[in-house]
Design an enzyme around this catalytic site. Structure first.
Site, PDB file in Angstrom:
ATOM      1  N   CYS A 153      22.901 -23.254  -0.833  1.00  0.00           N
ATOM      2  CA  CYS A 153      23.268 -21.917  -1.291  1.00  0.00           C
ATOM      3  C   CYS A 153      23.467 -20.883  -0.199  1.00  0.00           C
ATOM      4  CB  CYS A 153      22.276 -21.410  -2.325  1.00  0.00           C
ATOM      5  SG  CYS A 153      20.649 -21.046  -1.658  1.00  0.00           S
TER       6      CYS A 153
ATOM      7  N   CYS B  18      18.534 -25.405  -6.699  1.00  0.00           N
ATOM      8  CA  CYS B  18      17.134 -25.821  -6.707  1.00  0.00           C
ATOM      9  C   CYS B  18      16.303 -24.894  -7.607  1.00  0.00           C
ATOM     10  CB  CYS B  18      16.561 -25.797  -5.297  1.00  0.00           C
ATOM     11  SG  CYS B  18      17.371 -26.954  -4.174  1.00  0.00           S
TER      12      CYS B  18
ATOM     13  N   HIS C 214      -7.210 -10.972  -6.280  1.00  0.00           N
ATOM     14  CA  HIS C 214      -8.615 -11.364  -6.220  1.00  0.00           C
ATOM     15  C   HIS C 214      -9.455 -10.668  -7.273  1.00  0.00           C
ATOM     16  CE1 HIS C 214      -8.616 -13.608  -2.336  1.00  0.00           C
ATOM     17  NE2 HIS C 214      -7.480 -12.972  -2.212  1.00  0.00           N
TER      18      HIS C 214
ATOM     19  N   ILE D 193       0.822  -1.205   0.000  1.00  0.00           N
ATOM     20  CA  ILE D 193       0.000   0.000   0.000  1.00  0.00           C
ATOM     21  C   ILE D 193       0.858   1.257   0.000  1.00  0.00           C
ATOM     22  CG2 ILE D 193      -1.753   1.307   1.289  1.00  0.00           C
ATOM     23  CD1 ILE D 193      -2.825  -1.231  -0.051  1.00  0.00           C
TER      24      ILE D 193
ATOM     25  N   CYS E 237      15.606 -27.497  -1.124  1.00  0.00           N
ATOM     26  CA  CYS E 237      16.616 -27.693  -0.083  1.00  0.00           C
ATOM     27  C   CYS E 237      16.647 -26.514   0.888  1.00  0.00           C
ATOM     28  CB  CYS E 237      18.001 -27.967  -0.661  1.00  0.00           C
ATOM     29  SG  CYS E 237      19.072 -26.542  -0.933  1.00  0.00           S
TER      30      CYS E 237
ATOM     31  N   GLU F 287       9.946   3.078   6.728  1.00  0.00           N
ATOM     32  CA  GLU F 287       9.602   1.687   7.014  1.00  0.00           C
ATOM     33  C   GLU F 287      10.438   1.239   8.208  1.00  0.00           C
ATOM     34  OE1 GLU F 287       7.580  -0.974   6.180  1.00  0.00           O
ATOM     35  OE2 GLU F 287       8.832  -1.932   7.706  1.00  0.00           O
TER      36      GLU F 287
ATOM     37  N   CYS G 109      22.155 -21.002  -6.591  1.00  0.00           N
ATOM     38  CA  CYS G 109      21.044 -21.747  -5.989  1.00  0.00           C
ATOM     39  C   CYS G 109      20.620 -22.791  -6.999  1.00  0.00           C
ATOM     40  CB  CYS G 109      19.887 -20.801  -5.677  1.00  0.00           C
ATOM     41  SG  CYS G 109      18.314 -21.641  -5.315  1.00  0.00           S
TER      42      CYS G 109
END
Lengths: 417, 581, 124
Positions: free
Chosen positions: B529, B489, B122, B85, B524, B104, B487
């Site tokens: 990684c 995977c 949605h 938002i 994994c 933030e 990585c």
């Protein structure tokens, strides 16, 4: 960019290296693909000794064992392509087309056979449904081992280890030697998963308690592990109410099983044996897809690297042979007492040498008798002392024992005690 | 109300809201009282201050100045909250020549609700017509196609299939269709008999459980999916590109008011003075309102757990699947099976009223409940396909609707609060509306012009694994790092990880890298990684590996160097937190 | 009577040791080495040590090492401490001696990985 070879070996760990050497010595053009920056596989971080007692008659550390095979590969000038990763594989017109990615770009290798020797990965805490938060400090034993042995960092200062398999026990000792404290090793089964000598030299030597029939239920801690909750379990491995205990610590090290890495194999339609999580193979370690072989921990999780080398040599030798003969595969029937049996198939057309079978019993027993039946008759019997699911067994069968059979082959394991 | 709870709850009116005070034993009673009060017609909100003995006070009160970075900065707009938002509003406002500042409190964006949902855009069927949710849902949904192209984030229009197994409810379809129409949903389709069978056997839901006795279904083509955190980051990167200033690790502590105007905002990184303040603080939006002396609502955090399924089962459905038990309730347990843009499936969420706004711990009973409710929809899915699970908390008000409005009492405070589902879908529409209102007010304070060189587009980090070989080769030849897989995977290269570390929003955490390029999200779960990612972070950002964290603050990955013995000297780590902007 | 697990080979025999007339009686061993292990373990427990030492090489920051024999069990922490001070500056081969005659034991610490061989791959 594309090129050709006879045998493409995926993985330059102990399995891939031994397979490549055997394939080369049988006359094939071999190419090895390795995703890391140097060969040796998991052995690079297994700095403890105990490797090679059977193969070399010596008690070597992991890197030393790996170096023996790297030397053999180098002597034969077999190319190891490091930092190279397999992204895709296809079988067409009897050949394998493997797509590789590396720092130089994308390439295609055409080969007559492929040997998948990519080892296994570790089961995660999520796969065993450990609950709670997700702080830093939860890691598998192999990752912890990498940090300590390859980089020189302790990822935990005071930890709980879940799982009493050898890797968990080895890490209990390693972490303690490096000044961390291991509050205890927790094992869900009523008996330890690792070798008794490791219980002695990793736990007893350092007075680290072993709690059997216990598991870790939850992890607490927002940013970093602050504690774990353990509980005793019943015969069905379910937590017993009221036995929960919170243990303050800053890390949870998981040694809860290894899973053969076979995503690539599955992508070309290979049949997987759910009891090993590895491919179904015949005695040459060829899978259900002609020309695709499997060896090492990718085939089934081994305890001893010596047997990894042995199986890799079988795969390598056979992958190099050009066989135009269609296979006649007979599926071996096995009794319930086996956790698994490899190979699962026998190619009746190619019984050319003695056959080696590896198995694990379903449960511990004092003594076990393995009987092999062919065409309904008992053709071989061997007694094994002290069977334990944590210890893989091996049996050799002479060529003439199976040669003239044409019916069902059945392995039967009866145990006592 | 005093009838139900005896002397324990006191109900009064505060402004146009109901104020509840008192003491009850269990949290469920607190929520029940709040929901009862919400039934009263015409109220603006429920302020639920009922105390509960069983609730432990967890969130640390306030905080203090850590470093004066803001230095009494004067800006036009201060946006509080770096979720979807706040970031969407920043982007909209960045189309104008304005000084915009987004603060933030976490070390990265999207660390709360915006990364803890199923990524579903949605369609707009569920909200009650006339509600704020209905106002923005379908409209926002319709904006995603363009947004995804402009901002280079993955978006797929997968549609959703609602399955019903009560034949007697089938006449309700026209009601559903009418509601959909009122809410602006482009189309819905009623499927039954042969039509349903044909759909079920199609490529959209190839593994829908044939044995399910579903008698009728509603198919909604406009449902979409995104990676919610990647989207949030994409939106904010574009806002920053267009001049928005982002301050992470910056938490609002207090406001200084002069009559009905906020003249100053004190944060953990110094003071800031803004003409307009927009409150998009998620589950803390009621606390921000309280700090401003304008609390007219209360957030009761409803927790949901979601399961992630291995990519190799991703082919089981290409559309969102759910089998609602009840239609029309405000806070249904709902949930379903949602494919992700990366090829996984997400299952859930469920709903649990609990008091802790940031408690994301999971429990086995919730996982089992989700498995039992949703796994039967598909053939070939099992518990062993679950590679991970996570939880989030919805910023639900008691009226269970969005709050998108100016404060009644403070002239320069705009609340965008209570954004629960369908917040992700509604975000672009909310942002447009808020921007219009805020700019309109600002125009009365100063001269506000449209930004002449506003850039609509933003380039994301390339996703090498998704490219065809030719294109991928081109990237690798230009930068060999793109060919080095870290990585395995998810097939993520060193180049992509380096890109994440040098992206417009400064990230130095393992999770920050994971959110941007997926390294560690595979089966994994970072086993292979994680050490490599730590090494790359250390190398790229010239950091000591000991200072690298999983998710900021003290979530250190490594505890100490093996060369150091514990009692010889203290931790070699520096004090203080990581990210400073 | 003392019970112990023999750690000489993967069999890990469970040994039962009794003292009778100043002699050790060992039961449970599958081979001769078990007997000598049992005696040693009671009189003067010894262990080998496998660990790593620091190198100056960024790409391979640790070198795996081990003792080429066994030292007194209680000396392990002391040896670990000595090894923490070591820094390898050359590309050693397997078997290279890192520390000689550690703590007067007659045992050396040797390299168990070939930095030379491994670095050649890294540097490609």
């Amino acid at each position: 960019m594309s090129y050709e070879c006879d045998v493409l070996v995926i993985g330059a760990g102990p399995a891939g290296l031994a397979a490549a050497v055997a394939a080369y010595d049988t006359g094939a053009r071999v190419e090895i693909i390795e995703r890391e920056d140097r060969p040796g596989g998991i052995l690079k971080q297994c700095i403890h000794d105990g490797f090679g007692v059977i193969r070399f008659g010596e008690k070597l550390s992991g890197p030393e064992y790996a170096a023996r095979y790297i030397d053999m590969v180098e002597k034969r000038h077999i190319r190891i392509r490091t930092k190279t990763f397999v992204t895709h594989m296809e079988k067409k017109d009897g050949f394998f087309f493997t797509q590789l990615v590396s720092r130089t770009g994308i390439e295609m290798i055409k080969s007559r056979s492929v040997i998948l020797a990519a080892g296994c990965r570790e089961r995660t805490g999520r796969q065993i449904f450990i609950q709670g938060s997700r702080p830093a400090g939860i890691l598998t034993a192999g990752t912890a081992q990498y940090f300590v042995n390859m980089k020189g960092y302790l990822p935990v200062k005071r930890c709980v280890i879940l799982g009493s398999g050898d890797i968990g026990l080895i890490m209990a000792r390693r972490l303690t030697l490096e000044g961390a404290s291991v509050e205890g090793v927790y094992e869900i089964k009523p008996e330890p998963s690792g070798l008794p000598r490791n219980i002695a030299q990793c736990l007893e030597d350092f007075e680290i308690p072993l709690h059997l029939s216990h598991t870790v239920m939850r992890v607490n801690g927002e940013n970093r592990v602050e504690s774990v909750e353990v509980a005793q379990v019943d015969a069905a491995f379910q937590p017993i109410n009221g036995t929960e205990r919170v243990i303050p610590c800053d890390g949870l090290v998981l040694s809860v099983g290894l899973i053969p890495e076979n995503e690539l194999a599955e992508s070309i339609g290979i049949e997987i044996d759910r009891s090993t999580n590895g491919p179904v193979v015949d005695q040459s370690l060829m899978t259900s897809v002609d020309g695709f072989f499997s060896c090492g921990n990718a085939l089934h999780v081994n305890d001893l690297v010596d047997y990894v080398s042995e199986s890799a040599e079988i795969a390598g030798r056979n992958a190099a042979l050009k066989s135009g003969v269609k296979r006649e595969l007979s599926r071996i029937k096995k009794s319930e007492n086996f956790a698994y049996l490899v190979p699962q198939l026998v190619d009746m057309k190619r019984i050319e040498e003695k056959m080696i079978f590896y198995f694990r019993p379903g449960k511990s027993a004092g003594k076990g008798t393995l009987r092999i039946f062919g065409d309904g008759r008992e053709i071989m019997k061997q007694v094994f002392k002290r069977l334990n699911p944590a210890e893989m067994e091996r049996i050799e069968i002479e060529k003439d024992t199976l040669e003239h059979l044409n019916g069902e082959i059945r392995f039967d394991l009866t145990t006592e005690g | 109300m005093s009838g139900q709870y005896g002397q324990k709850v006191i109900c009064s009116q505060k402004g146009s809201s109901i104020l509840l005070e008192g003491n009850v034993a269990e949290w469920t009673d607190v929520v029940a009282a709040g929901k009862m009060a919400a039934e009263i017609k015409g109220i603006k909100g429920v302020i639920n201050k009922i105390e509960c003995a069983s609730v432990k006070k967890k969130r640390k009160a306030g905080g203090e100045l850590t470093e004066n970075v803001l230095k009494d900065r004067r800006v036009d707009v201060l946006i509080i909250g770096g979720g979807i938002i706040g970031c969407s509003i920043a982007r909209e406002l960045s189309k104008w020549d304005l000084d915009i500042c987004l603060v933030e409190k976490e070390p990265d964006l999207a660390m709360h609700a915006s990364s803890r949902n199923d990524g579903m855009i949605h369609p707009g069927l569920v909200p009650s017509p006339g509600s704020m949710k209905a106002k923005y849902n379908a409209k926002g949904n319709g904006m995603y196609e363009t947004l995804s192209r402009e901002l280079d984030f993955e978006y797929k229009r997968v549609g959703s299939l609602l399955l019903f197994d009560n034949r007697w409810l089938a006449p309700a379809y026209p009601i559903l269709a009418s509601r959909a129409e009122k809410n602006g949903v482009p189309s819905t389709e009623f499927l039954t008999g042969k039509k349903l069978k044909r759909f079920v056997n199609s490529k959209d839901a190839p593994s829908l459980n044939k044995s399910l006795e579903s008698k009728w279904a509603v198919y909604i083509p406009s449902t979409g999916i995104v990676s919610p955190y990647k989207t949030t980051i994409a939106v904010c990167e574009n806002a920053i590109l267009n001049g928005t200033r982002l301050f992470l690790n910056t938490e609002v502590l207090s406001f200084e008011r002069e009559n009905d105007t906020i003249i100053s905002c004190k944060t953990t990184k110094g003071d800031i003075h803004a003409k307009i303040i927009i409150n998009c603080a998620g589950t803390a939006s009621d606390e921000v309102a309280e700090l401003a002396g304008d609390r007219f609502f209360t957030i009761h955090p409803r927790k949901g757990t979601i399961l992630m399924i291995d990519r190799k089962r991703g082919h089981l459905t290409n559309t969102v699947l759910s089998m609602p038990n009840i239609i029309g309730k405000k806070d249904t347990k709902g949930g379903g099976i949602v494919p992700t843009v990366e090829g996984n499936l997400l299952v859930g969420p469920d709903a649990e009223e609990q008091p802790y706004k940031e408690d994301y711990s999971t429990s086995m009973c919730h996982i089992d409940a989700i498995v039992n409710q949703h796994f039967r929809l598909l053939e070939g899915i099992g518990k062993k396909d679950i590679i991970t699970y996570f939880a989030g908390t919805r910023a639900s008000t008691y009226l269970e609707d969005f709050i998108v409005e100016w404060s009644d009492t403070i002239s320069n405070l705009f609340h965008v609060a209570g954004i629960q589902s369908p917040g992700l879908a509604s975000a672009p529409a909310i942002a447009e509306d808020v921007s219009e209102k805020v700019v309109s007010k600002l125009k009365r304070m100063k001269d506000v012009r449209e930004k002449v060189n506003w850039q609509a587009t933003r380039k994301g980090i390339p996703r090498l694994a998704q490219m065809d070989p030719e294109q991928r080769s081109v990237y690798i030849i230009k930068r060999p790092d793109y060919g080095e897989i870290v990585c395995r995977c998810e097939e993520i290269s060193k180049g992509e990880i380096r890109d994440a570390l040098h992206s417009p929003i400064p990230v130095k955490t393992v999770d920050g890298v994971k959110r941007r390029v997926r390294a560690g999200m595979g089966r994994c779960q970072g086993g292979f990684c994680k050490p490599l990612v730590v090494e790359i972070i250390a190398e790229e950002l010239q950091m000591d590996p000991l200072d690298i964290t999983k998710k900021g603050r003290d979530s250190y990955i490594l505890m100490r160097d093996v060369a150091v013995v514990e009692n010889e000297k203290a931790d070699s780590r520096e004090e203080g937190d990581g990210n400073v902007v | 009577m003392k019970e112990m697990t023999c750690i000489v080979c993967p069999n890990g025999c469970r040994l039962k040791v009794e003292v009778a007339d100043g002699n050790y009686v060992v039961d449970g061993n599958l081979c001769k080495r078990g007997i000598s292990f049992a005696v040693q373990e009671i009189e003067d427990p010894r262990r080998s040590l496998c660990t790593t030492v620091k190198t100056v090489f960024k790409e391979i920051p640790r070198l795996s090492v081990r003792t080429d024999g066994e030292i007194k069990k209680e000396m392990l922490p002391l040896l670990m401490n000595s090894l923490r001070k070591v820094e390898i500056t050359e590309l050693l081969d397997i078997g290279a001696v890192i520390l000689t005659d550690v703590l007067g034991s007659g045992v050396n610490v040797i390299a168990t990985a070939s930095l030379r061989q491994q670095m050649a791959y890294v540097k490609r």
